[in-house]
Design a protein around this motif. Structure first.
Motif, mmCIF file in Angstrom:
data_model
loop_
_atom_site.group_PDB
_atom_site.id
_atom_site.type_symbol
_atom_site.label_atom_id
_atom_site.label_comp_id
_atom_site.label_asym_id
_atom_site.label_seq_id
_atom_site.Cartn_x
_atom_site.Cartn_y
_atom_site.Cartn_z
ATOM 1 N N LYS A 36 -35.669 15.892 -8.528
ATOM 2 C CA LYS A 36 -34.326 16.481 -8.555
ATOM 3 C C LYS A 36 -34.067 17.095 -7.197
ATOM 4 N N ALA A 65 -9.691 12.940 -13.456
ATOM 5 C CA ALA A 65 -9.128 14.230 -13.849
ATOM 6 C C ALA A 65 -10.101 15.068 -14.685
ATOM 7 N N LEU A 66 -11.137 14.463 -15.170
ATOM 8 C CA LEU A 66 -12.080 15.204 -16.016
ATOM 9 C C LEU A 66 -12.838 16.227 -15.164
ATOM 10 N N PRO A 67 -12.818 17.504 -15.584
ATOM 11 C CA PRO A 67 -13.533 18.506 -14.786
ATOM 12 C C PRO A 67 -15.008 18.145 -14.676
ATOM 13 N N ALA A 122 -24.466 13.619 -18.678
ATOM 14 C CA ALA A 122 -23.622 13.512 -19.862
ATOM 15 C C ALA A 122 -22.150 13.418 -19.476
ATOM 16 N N LEU A 123 -21.767 14.200 -18.479
ATOM 17 C CA LEU A 123 -20.372 14.148 -18.015
ATOM 18 C C LEU A 123 -20.051 12.790 -17.398
ATOM 19 N N ASP A 126 -19.331 10.519 -20.180
ATOM 20 C CA ASP A 126 -17.984 10.764 -20.724
ATOM 21 C C ASP A 126 -16.919 10.151 -19.820
ATOM 22 N N LEU A 130 -13.766 6.894 -19.818
ATOM 23 C CA LEU A 130 -12.334 7.080 -19.565
ATOM 24 C C LEU A 130 -11.782 6.089 -18.539
ATOM 25 N N THR A 283 -30.118 2.677 -18.041
ATOM 26 C CA THR A 283 -30.502 2.699 -19.455
ATOM 27 C C THR A 283 -31.204 1.383 -19.765
#
Ligand code: FES
Ligand code: FES
Lengths: 818, 167
Positions: A36, A65-67, A122-123, A126, A130, A283
Motif C-alpha cells: 500500500k 459525479a460520485l464523491p 468499493a467506491l 460503485d 455508473l 478479480t
C-alpha cells in the motif's frame, strides 16, 4: 568442462531446503497486492458484455459525479495520448491498432472499455457501475475457421482476420507419399482452449510520479523486460523512466506475461490522478475472461506416410491457430511450435501449412507448454492413430519412430538441435513403474467383462531457452535474435555475498538454486548467500530477455549466476593474493573460525576484510588492482545464430528436456466418467540442480495437464459469451481429482549448458497427450476416435452414446498401397 | 447511486489480540484482515468460495474469509497464518510444509495450512482420503497436491508424536 565442474559440486544436485520458505510459511510473503502506498487510489475496469460491438457512446458523468471518484479514463482519451502497442507480426497484423482500452469497438467479452479510479476499491466498484456504454452489436466470430472466411472482420484496419500464414516444408514430402506402404488420413483434430491460470490474479500498482516524471510499477508481471519495451513505445517515454519491481508472485505459468495493457492503463490513470499511486487487483472473473488463454488449434486434413514397418516417413497437415481478439504476444506462437517440429520422432519429410486467425474471444498468451504442447499433442495423436490402423502396439510404434539415443545431438528437419535424450530408456522406466505387463493382463480381463479400460503413453518435449531469432521467421523485419540473461554477484561492504538475477520467479526456487551455484563456486554454504530475486530494473542486472518464462532459468539464469560468481571469485583471488602475498593460483576458498575466508601462504583473510579494502579502505590498493570492484555483473549469451528466414531453418532452442507419461484410465460404463487408475511421470531434464524442486515442477505440470485434459476448458457460446468465467465453472483441478503420480527420472546431461542442466517446468503437457492416448485405447473398439484434447464425462458421453463427434469411420482412413 | 450506509461496530479477537472496529456492512472478512488489520498472509484467489486461499480459522473452524462478512465475525476468535507460529517457533504444520516441499509460489499455502490445522485438531490418524477431503476446498496451482499431501502426512505424524501439544 562439464565433468570437472560437476565433480567438484557440493551443493548443486542436492536437496537443499528452499530459502523462500521462511517468509512464505509465515504469511510474510510479499505479493503485489500486499503493498500500500500513501495517497493510493483504486482502479476498476468497465468491461464489455458483448463479444463484438461498436461503441456508440460512453457516459461517464454519473461516475465522475460520485464523491470519492478521482478520474475516469476512456479508450478515446488514451488513444489521443499514446501510440498503439507494437505488433510483433508483419502486415496485415502490423496494421492492427491495439490500445489498452477499447477505442471505437469491442472485440471480446470482458474487453476493458473504461477505467474508473476512486478513493477505495468499493467506491471504484460503485462508480464503474455508473458508467454507461451504448453499444451496437456486430456479428461475433468465435470459431477460427469461420473467422478465416472474413465475413465479419475484427480489425478493419487489417482488412482480414488472417493474422499470419506460412508453410513449413522440409525434405521431399511428395516423394515420401509416393513411396509409402501406408497412408493414414485424419480429417480433423482440435486442441482446446484453456488456461493454466495462476492462483494469484494480475495486480498492478503504478505511479506516474509528477515529482520526477518517472513511472513506477510494483506488479506481478512475469516478463518485465518485455513489458517495458512495449510500454515505453506505447507511452512515448524513455525506457529508463520506467521502473518495474516485482516481489513474490503467486504463479504465472506464462499468463502474467501479457499484463502490459493493464499496466499502461494504471500509469495513465495515475498521471490523470495527479501522480497518485493507482492499484488494480484483477478479480477472478476478469482473469478468466480477459487476461490470457492458451492457444486453441485445429488440425485439418492430416496425411501420414508410413513404410511397411510402420515407420513414419512424412506428414502433411494444415493447422489453424486461434489467437483471440488481439495478437499481443502473437504471432510468435506461429513459429514457437516448430521448436518441436518433429517431436521425439525421426521423420524427415513434412509440410505444415500454419495459419493464425483472430476471433472474438479473449486474447491468447504464452501458457505453460506454449504453442509446442498443441503440436506435440497432434504428433502423439498421429502416432497412436497410425499404430492402431496398422495394428502395431503403441509402445512398439514409438520405439520404431523415436529418435535413437545414439543419434544425439540430433538435428531435426527444420534445423533444431536436440541436445541429448534417451526416449526408449524413459519408456522402459515408465513401464516398470506402472507395471505394464500386469496392466495389459488386467486390461484384457476387464475388456472381456465389457469394461472400458485404456493404457496410454505420451512422450513430449519441454524445449527451453528460446532463440528469439525465430521471431524473424514470422516477421523478417523483427529486431530480435539470440537469448541472454544477466546476474550480479558482489561482496558487499561488510563482506556479505549478495546475488541478483533478472528473473522474477513464481515458486520455481530461484533463490535456492542460485545460492547453490554460488556456494559451489566460493566453497561456502548456501545459507551464507543472499539472493535478491524478483525483478527490479534499477538493479541493472536484466537484459532485454529477462523474466521468468519458457523453461530456461536452470540454463540461462544459472549460467549468468555462475558467470558472475566466477568473475567475483577471480577478483577475490587477485585481491587475496595481494594481501596474503601469494600467487593467485595458491589462494584457497573456504570457511574458517570467523566465517568465509580465503587462505594462502599460511595466512587468511575473511570476506569482511576483503570487502573493506575495496569499498572503504581503498588507499591501500595498488593501481593495478583498481579495476577490482567485487561487484560483478555477467551477461550470459546463448550460442545462437539467426535462423534462415526463407527456409524457416535453424536452431530455435538450446535444450530439450523430455517427459514420458503413462496412464491407465477406465471410463465408467454408467456415468462415462474417466477415472485414472494409475499414473506415471518420467522426466529427463539433464543434470538436476535440486531434485525436490524439479520433482515439484513435474507434479505441478502434471496437475495442469490432467486438469486441462479432463476438467479445465474455456467455453464460449455461439455469440461469444464466456461460460467459464468463475472457478466454479472452470473447475481447476483439486486434491480430490488429482491421482497419485509415480515419479521416475533419468538424466542425460545437456552438452549445451555449463552444468548439464536443461530448462524444465513447462512439462510439455504430457498428461494431455497421455490421457488422450489412454482414452483412445479404451474407446477405439467403440468406433470412437479421440479428436479433441478435452475429454470430460460429457464429451465422452456425447461421442459414445450421442455419436455427435469422434466417429472414427468418418474421420480416419487407412490406405494400403500395393 | 449507492446510499451511504451506517457502519457496524464489532469486536473480534485476531491471533490473540482484541480489536474493536467499525465496518461497512458489505465489507468481507478477508478485506478486514488484509486491508484494515494488515494481515496480508491471507490471500484471495477466486472471490467465490472455490479456492480457499482466504481460509482462516473462525472459532476453531476453517472458513473462507471471502465468503464471510466482517460483521458476521463479531464476537469471534480468528486465527490467520500469522498467528500459527508461537513466539517465533514454527508450528509443526509449517515445518512439515517446508520439509516436504509442500509449496512453490506459496500463495495457497496459508489456506492449506489452516485447513490442515482444522483436520489435525480433530483427526489424529488421517487416512489419505481424509487428507484429500480436508483440502478439497483449497486450490493449489503449483504443486499438483502431491507434496502438499506429503506435508500433511508429516504434520500428522509430528503432531501425534508431540501429543497435539502445539495445537
Ligand atoms: S478467495 Fe476465498 S475461496 Fe477463493
Ligand atoms: S504453491 Fe502456488 S498455488 Fe500453491
Amino acid at each position: 568442462m562439464i565433468m570437472s565442474e560437476t565433480q567438484k559440486q557440493k551443493w548443486v544436485g542436492k536437496a537443499v531446503p528452499r530459502k523462500e520458505e521462511n517468509r512464505l510459511l509465515r504469511g510474510r510473503g510479499k505479493f503485489a497486492d500486499d503493498l500500500k502506498l500513501r495517497e493510493m487510489v483504486y482502479l476498476r475496469f468497465v468491461r464489455s458484455p458483448y463479444a463484438h460491438a461498436k461503441i456508440v457512446n460512453i457516459h461517464t458523468s454519473a461516475a465522475e459525479a460520485l464523491p470519492g471518484v478521482v478520474a475516469v479514463l476512456t479508450g478515446a482519451e488514451i488513444a489521443s495520448q499514446t501510440q498503439p502497442f507494437i505488433e510483433i507480426g508483419p502486415d496485415p497484423c502490423a496494421k492492427i491498432k491495439d490500445y489498452p482500452l477499447a477505442v471505437s469497438k469491442v472485440r471480446y467479452q470482458g474487453e476493458p472499455v473504461a477505467a474508473v479510479v476512486a478513493e477505495s476499491a468499493a467506491l471504484a466498484d460503485d462508480a464503474a457501475e455508473l458508467v454507461q456504454v451504448d453499444y451496437e452489436a456486430l456479428d461475433p466470430v468465435v470459431d477460427a475457421e469461420d473467422a478465416l472466411t472474413d465475413k465479419s472482420i475484427l480489425h478493419e484496419e487489417a482488412g482480414t482476420n488472417r493474422i499470419w500464414n506460412g508453410v513449413f516444408e522440409y525434405g521431399d514430402v511428395e516423394q515420401a507419399f509416393k513411396n509409402a506402404a501406408y497412408v493414414v488420413q485424419i480429417k480433423k483434430m482440435h486442441f482446446h482452449r484453456f488456461s493454466s491460470t495462476p492462483l494469484e490474479t494480475n495486480v498492478v500498482l503504478a505511479q506516474w510520479d509528477n515529482k520526477d516524471d518517472r513511472i513506477y510499477y510494483w506488479c506481478n508481471n512475469s516478463f518485465p523486460s518485455f513489458a517495458i519495451q512495449f510500454l515505453a513505445a506505447h507511452l512515448g517515454v524513455h525506457i529508463d523512466r520506467i521502473r518495474v519491481e516485482t516481489s513474490d508472485i503467486g504463479g504465472s505459468f506464462g499468463i502474467k506475461i501479457t499484463s502490459y495493457p493493464q499496466m499502461a492503463v494504471c500509469a495513465l490513470a495515475s498521471k490523470k490522478a495527479a501522480g497518485r499511486p493507482v492499484k488494480w487487483v484483477e478479480t477472478r472473473s476478469e482473469h478468466m475472461t480477459s487476461s490470457a488463454h492458451g492457444n486453441e488449434r485445429t488440425f485439418r486434413d492430416t496425411r501420414v506416410a508410413l513404410d511397411k514397418n510402420g515407420v513414419i516417413t512424412a506428414i502433411a497437415s494444415r493447422h489453424i491457430d486461434d489467437c483471440g481478439a488481439y495478437p499481443r504476444y502473437e504471432p510468435l506462437g506461429c513459429v514457437i511450435w516448430s521448436q518441436v517440429f518433429a517431436g521425439v520422432y525421426r521423420f524427415k519429410n513434412a509440410r505444415i501449412d500454419f495459419t493464425q486467425a483472430a476471433t472474438n474471444k479473449c486474447p491468447v498468451g504464452p501458457n505453460r507448454g506454449y504453442s509446442r504442447m498443441q503440436h506435440l499433442w497432434f504428433l502423439e495423436r498421429v502416432v497412436d492413430i497410425c499404430a492402431h490402423e496398422l495394428k502395431i502396439p503403441a509402445d512398439e510404434m514409438r520405439l520404431r519412430n523415436y529418435v535413437r539415443p545414439e543419434e544425439f545431438p540430433y538435428t531435426t528437419p527444420n534445423g533444431c538441435v536436440y541436445d541429448s535424450g534417451n526416449y526408449p530408456k524413459m519408456l522402459e522406466v515408465a513401464k516398470k513403474l506402472i507395471g505394464w505387463d500386469d496392466w495389459k493382463k488386467k486390461q484384457e480381463k476387464a475388456r472381456a467383462e465389457g469394461r472400458l479400460i485404456g493404457i496410454g503413453i505420451g512422450t513430449t518435449l519441454d524445449s527451453g531457452t528460446n532463440n528469439f531469432g525465430q521471431s524473424q521467421i514470422v516477421n523478417p523485419g523483427a529486431p530480435f535474435s539470440g537469448n541472454s540473461q544477466g546476474a550480479n554477484c558482489k561482496l558487499d561492504i561488510y563482506g556479505e555475498v549478495v546475488v541478483a538475477v533478472g528473473s522474477c520467479p513464481q515458486g520455481q526456487g530461484h533463490e535456492t538454486t542460485a545460492a547453490q551455484v554460488v556456494a559451489d563456486v566460493l566453497n561456502i554454504s548456501p545459507d551464507l548467500i543472499t539472493v535478491r530475486t524478483g525483478f527490479d530494473t534499477e538493479r541493472n542486472v536484466h537484459t532485454g530477455f529477462s523474466g521468468t518464462y519458457a523453461s530456461q532459468f536452470a540454463v540461462s539464469g544459472l549460467s549468468a549466476v555462475h558467470g558472475a560468481a566466477q568473475k567475483l571469485k577471480k577478483e577475490m583471488s587477485r585481491l587475496a593474493a595481494f594481501t596474503l602475498e601469494s600467487k593467485e593460483d595458491d589462494v584457497e576458498f573456504g570457511v574458517g573460525q570467523q566465517g568465509p575466508e580465503l587462505r594462502a601462504n599460511g595466512k587468511s583473510i575473511n570476506y569482511w576484510a576483503l570487502a573493506n579494502i575495496v569499498n572503504v579502505n581503498s588507499a591501500v590498493l595498488p593501481t593495478e588492482l583498481h579495476e577490482i570492484t567485487l561487484n560483478c555483473r555477467y551477461v550470459w549469451r546463448a550460442p545462437f545464430k539467426v535462423p534462415d528466414k526463407q527456409r524457416k531453418y535453424g536452431n530455435l532452442t538450446l535444450t530439450y528436456a523430455s517427459q514420458l507419461h503413462m496412464a491407465v484410465i477406465e471410463v465408467e460404463l454408467d456415468t462415462f466418467i474417466p477415472r485414472i487408475l494409475d499414473y506415471v511421470a518420467v522426466d529427463d531434464c539433464g543434470t538436476v540442480i535440486n531434485p525436490p524442486i524439479v520433482e515439484g515442477q513435474v507434479y505441478g505440470a502434471t496437475a495442469h495437464g490432467i486438469g486441462a485434459a479432463l476438467m479445465e476448458t474455456c467455453v464460449y457460446d455461439a455469440v461469444g459469451n464466456m461460460l467459464t468465467s468463475t472457478f466454479s465453472d472452470y473447475t481447476p483441478i483439486t486434491a480430490v481429482n488429482m491421482p497419485k503420480v509415480k515419479y521416475g527420472h533419468i538424466e542425460t546431461p545437456s552438452p549445451h549448458s555449463y552444468s548439464g542442466a536443461k530448462g524444465m517446468g513447462e512439462g510439455g503437457a504430457a498428461p494431455i497427450h497421455t490421457i488422450s492416448a489412454a482414452l483412445q485405447d479404451a474407446l477405439f473398439d467403440q468406433g470412437i476416435f479421440i479428436e479433441d484434447s478435452f475429454n470430460n464425462a460429457d464429451a465422452i458421453f456425447r461421442a459414445v452414446v450421442g455419436r455427435e463427434h469422434g466417429q472414427a469411420a468418418n474421420l480416419v482412413k487407412l490406405e494400403k498401397r500395393a | 447511486m449507492p446510499e451511504a450506509v451506517a457502519k457496524i461496530g464489532i469486536k473480534i479477537i485476531v491471533n490473540g489480540k482484541t480489536c474493536s472496529l467499525s465496518v461497512e456492512p458489505r465489507q468481507l472478512l478477508v478485506e478486514l484482515l488484509r486491508e484494515t488489520l494488515d494481515l496480508t498472509g491471507t490471500h484471495v484467489g477466486c472471490d467465490t468460495s472455490y479456492c480457499g486461499a482466504c481460509t482462516v480459522l473462525l472459532n476453531g473452524k476453517a472458513v473462507k474469509s471471502c465468503t464471510v462478512f466482517a460483521f458476521q465475525a463479531d464476537g469471534g476468535e480468528i486465527t490467520t497464518v500469522e498467528g500459527v507460529e508461537k513466539s517465533g517457533n514454527l508450528h509443526p504444520i509449517q515445518k512439515a510444509f517446508g520439509e516436504a516441499y509442500g509449496l512453490q509460489c506459496g500463495y495457497c499455502t496459508p489456506g492449506l495450512m489452516l485447513s490442515t490445522f482444522q483436520l489435525l485438531s480433530k483427526t489424529k490418524d488421517p487416512t489419505e482420503k481424509d487428507l484429500r477431503k480436508a483440502i478439497a476446498g483449497n486450490t493449489c496451482r503449483c504443486t499438483g497436491y502431491q507434496n502438499v499431501l506429503k506435508a500433511m502426512t508429516f504434520a500428522a505424524k509430528a503432531m501425534k508424536e508431540s501429543n497435539g501439544h502445539q495445537v
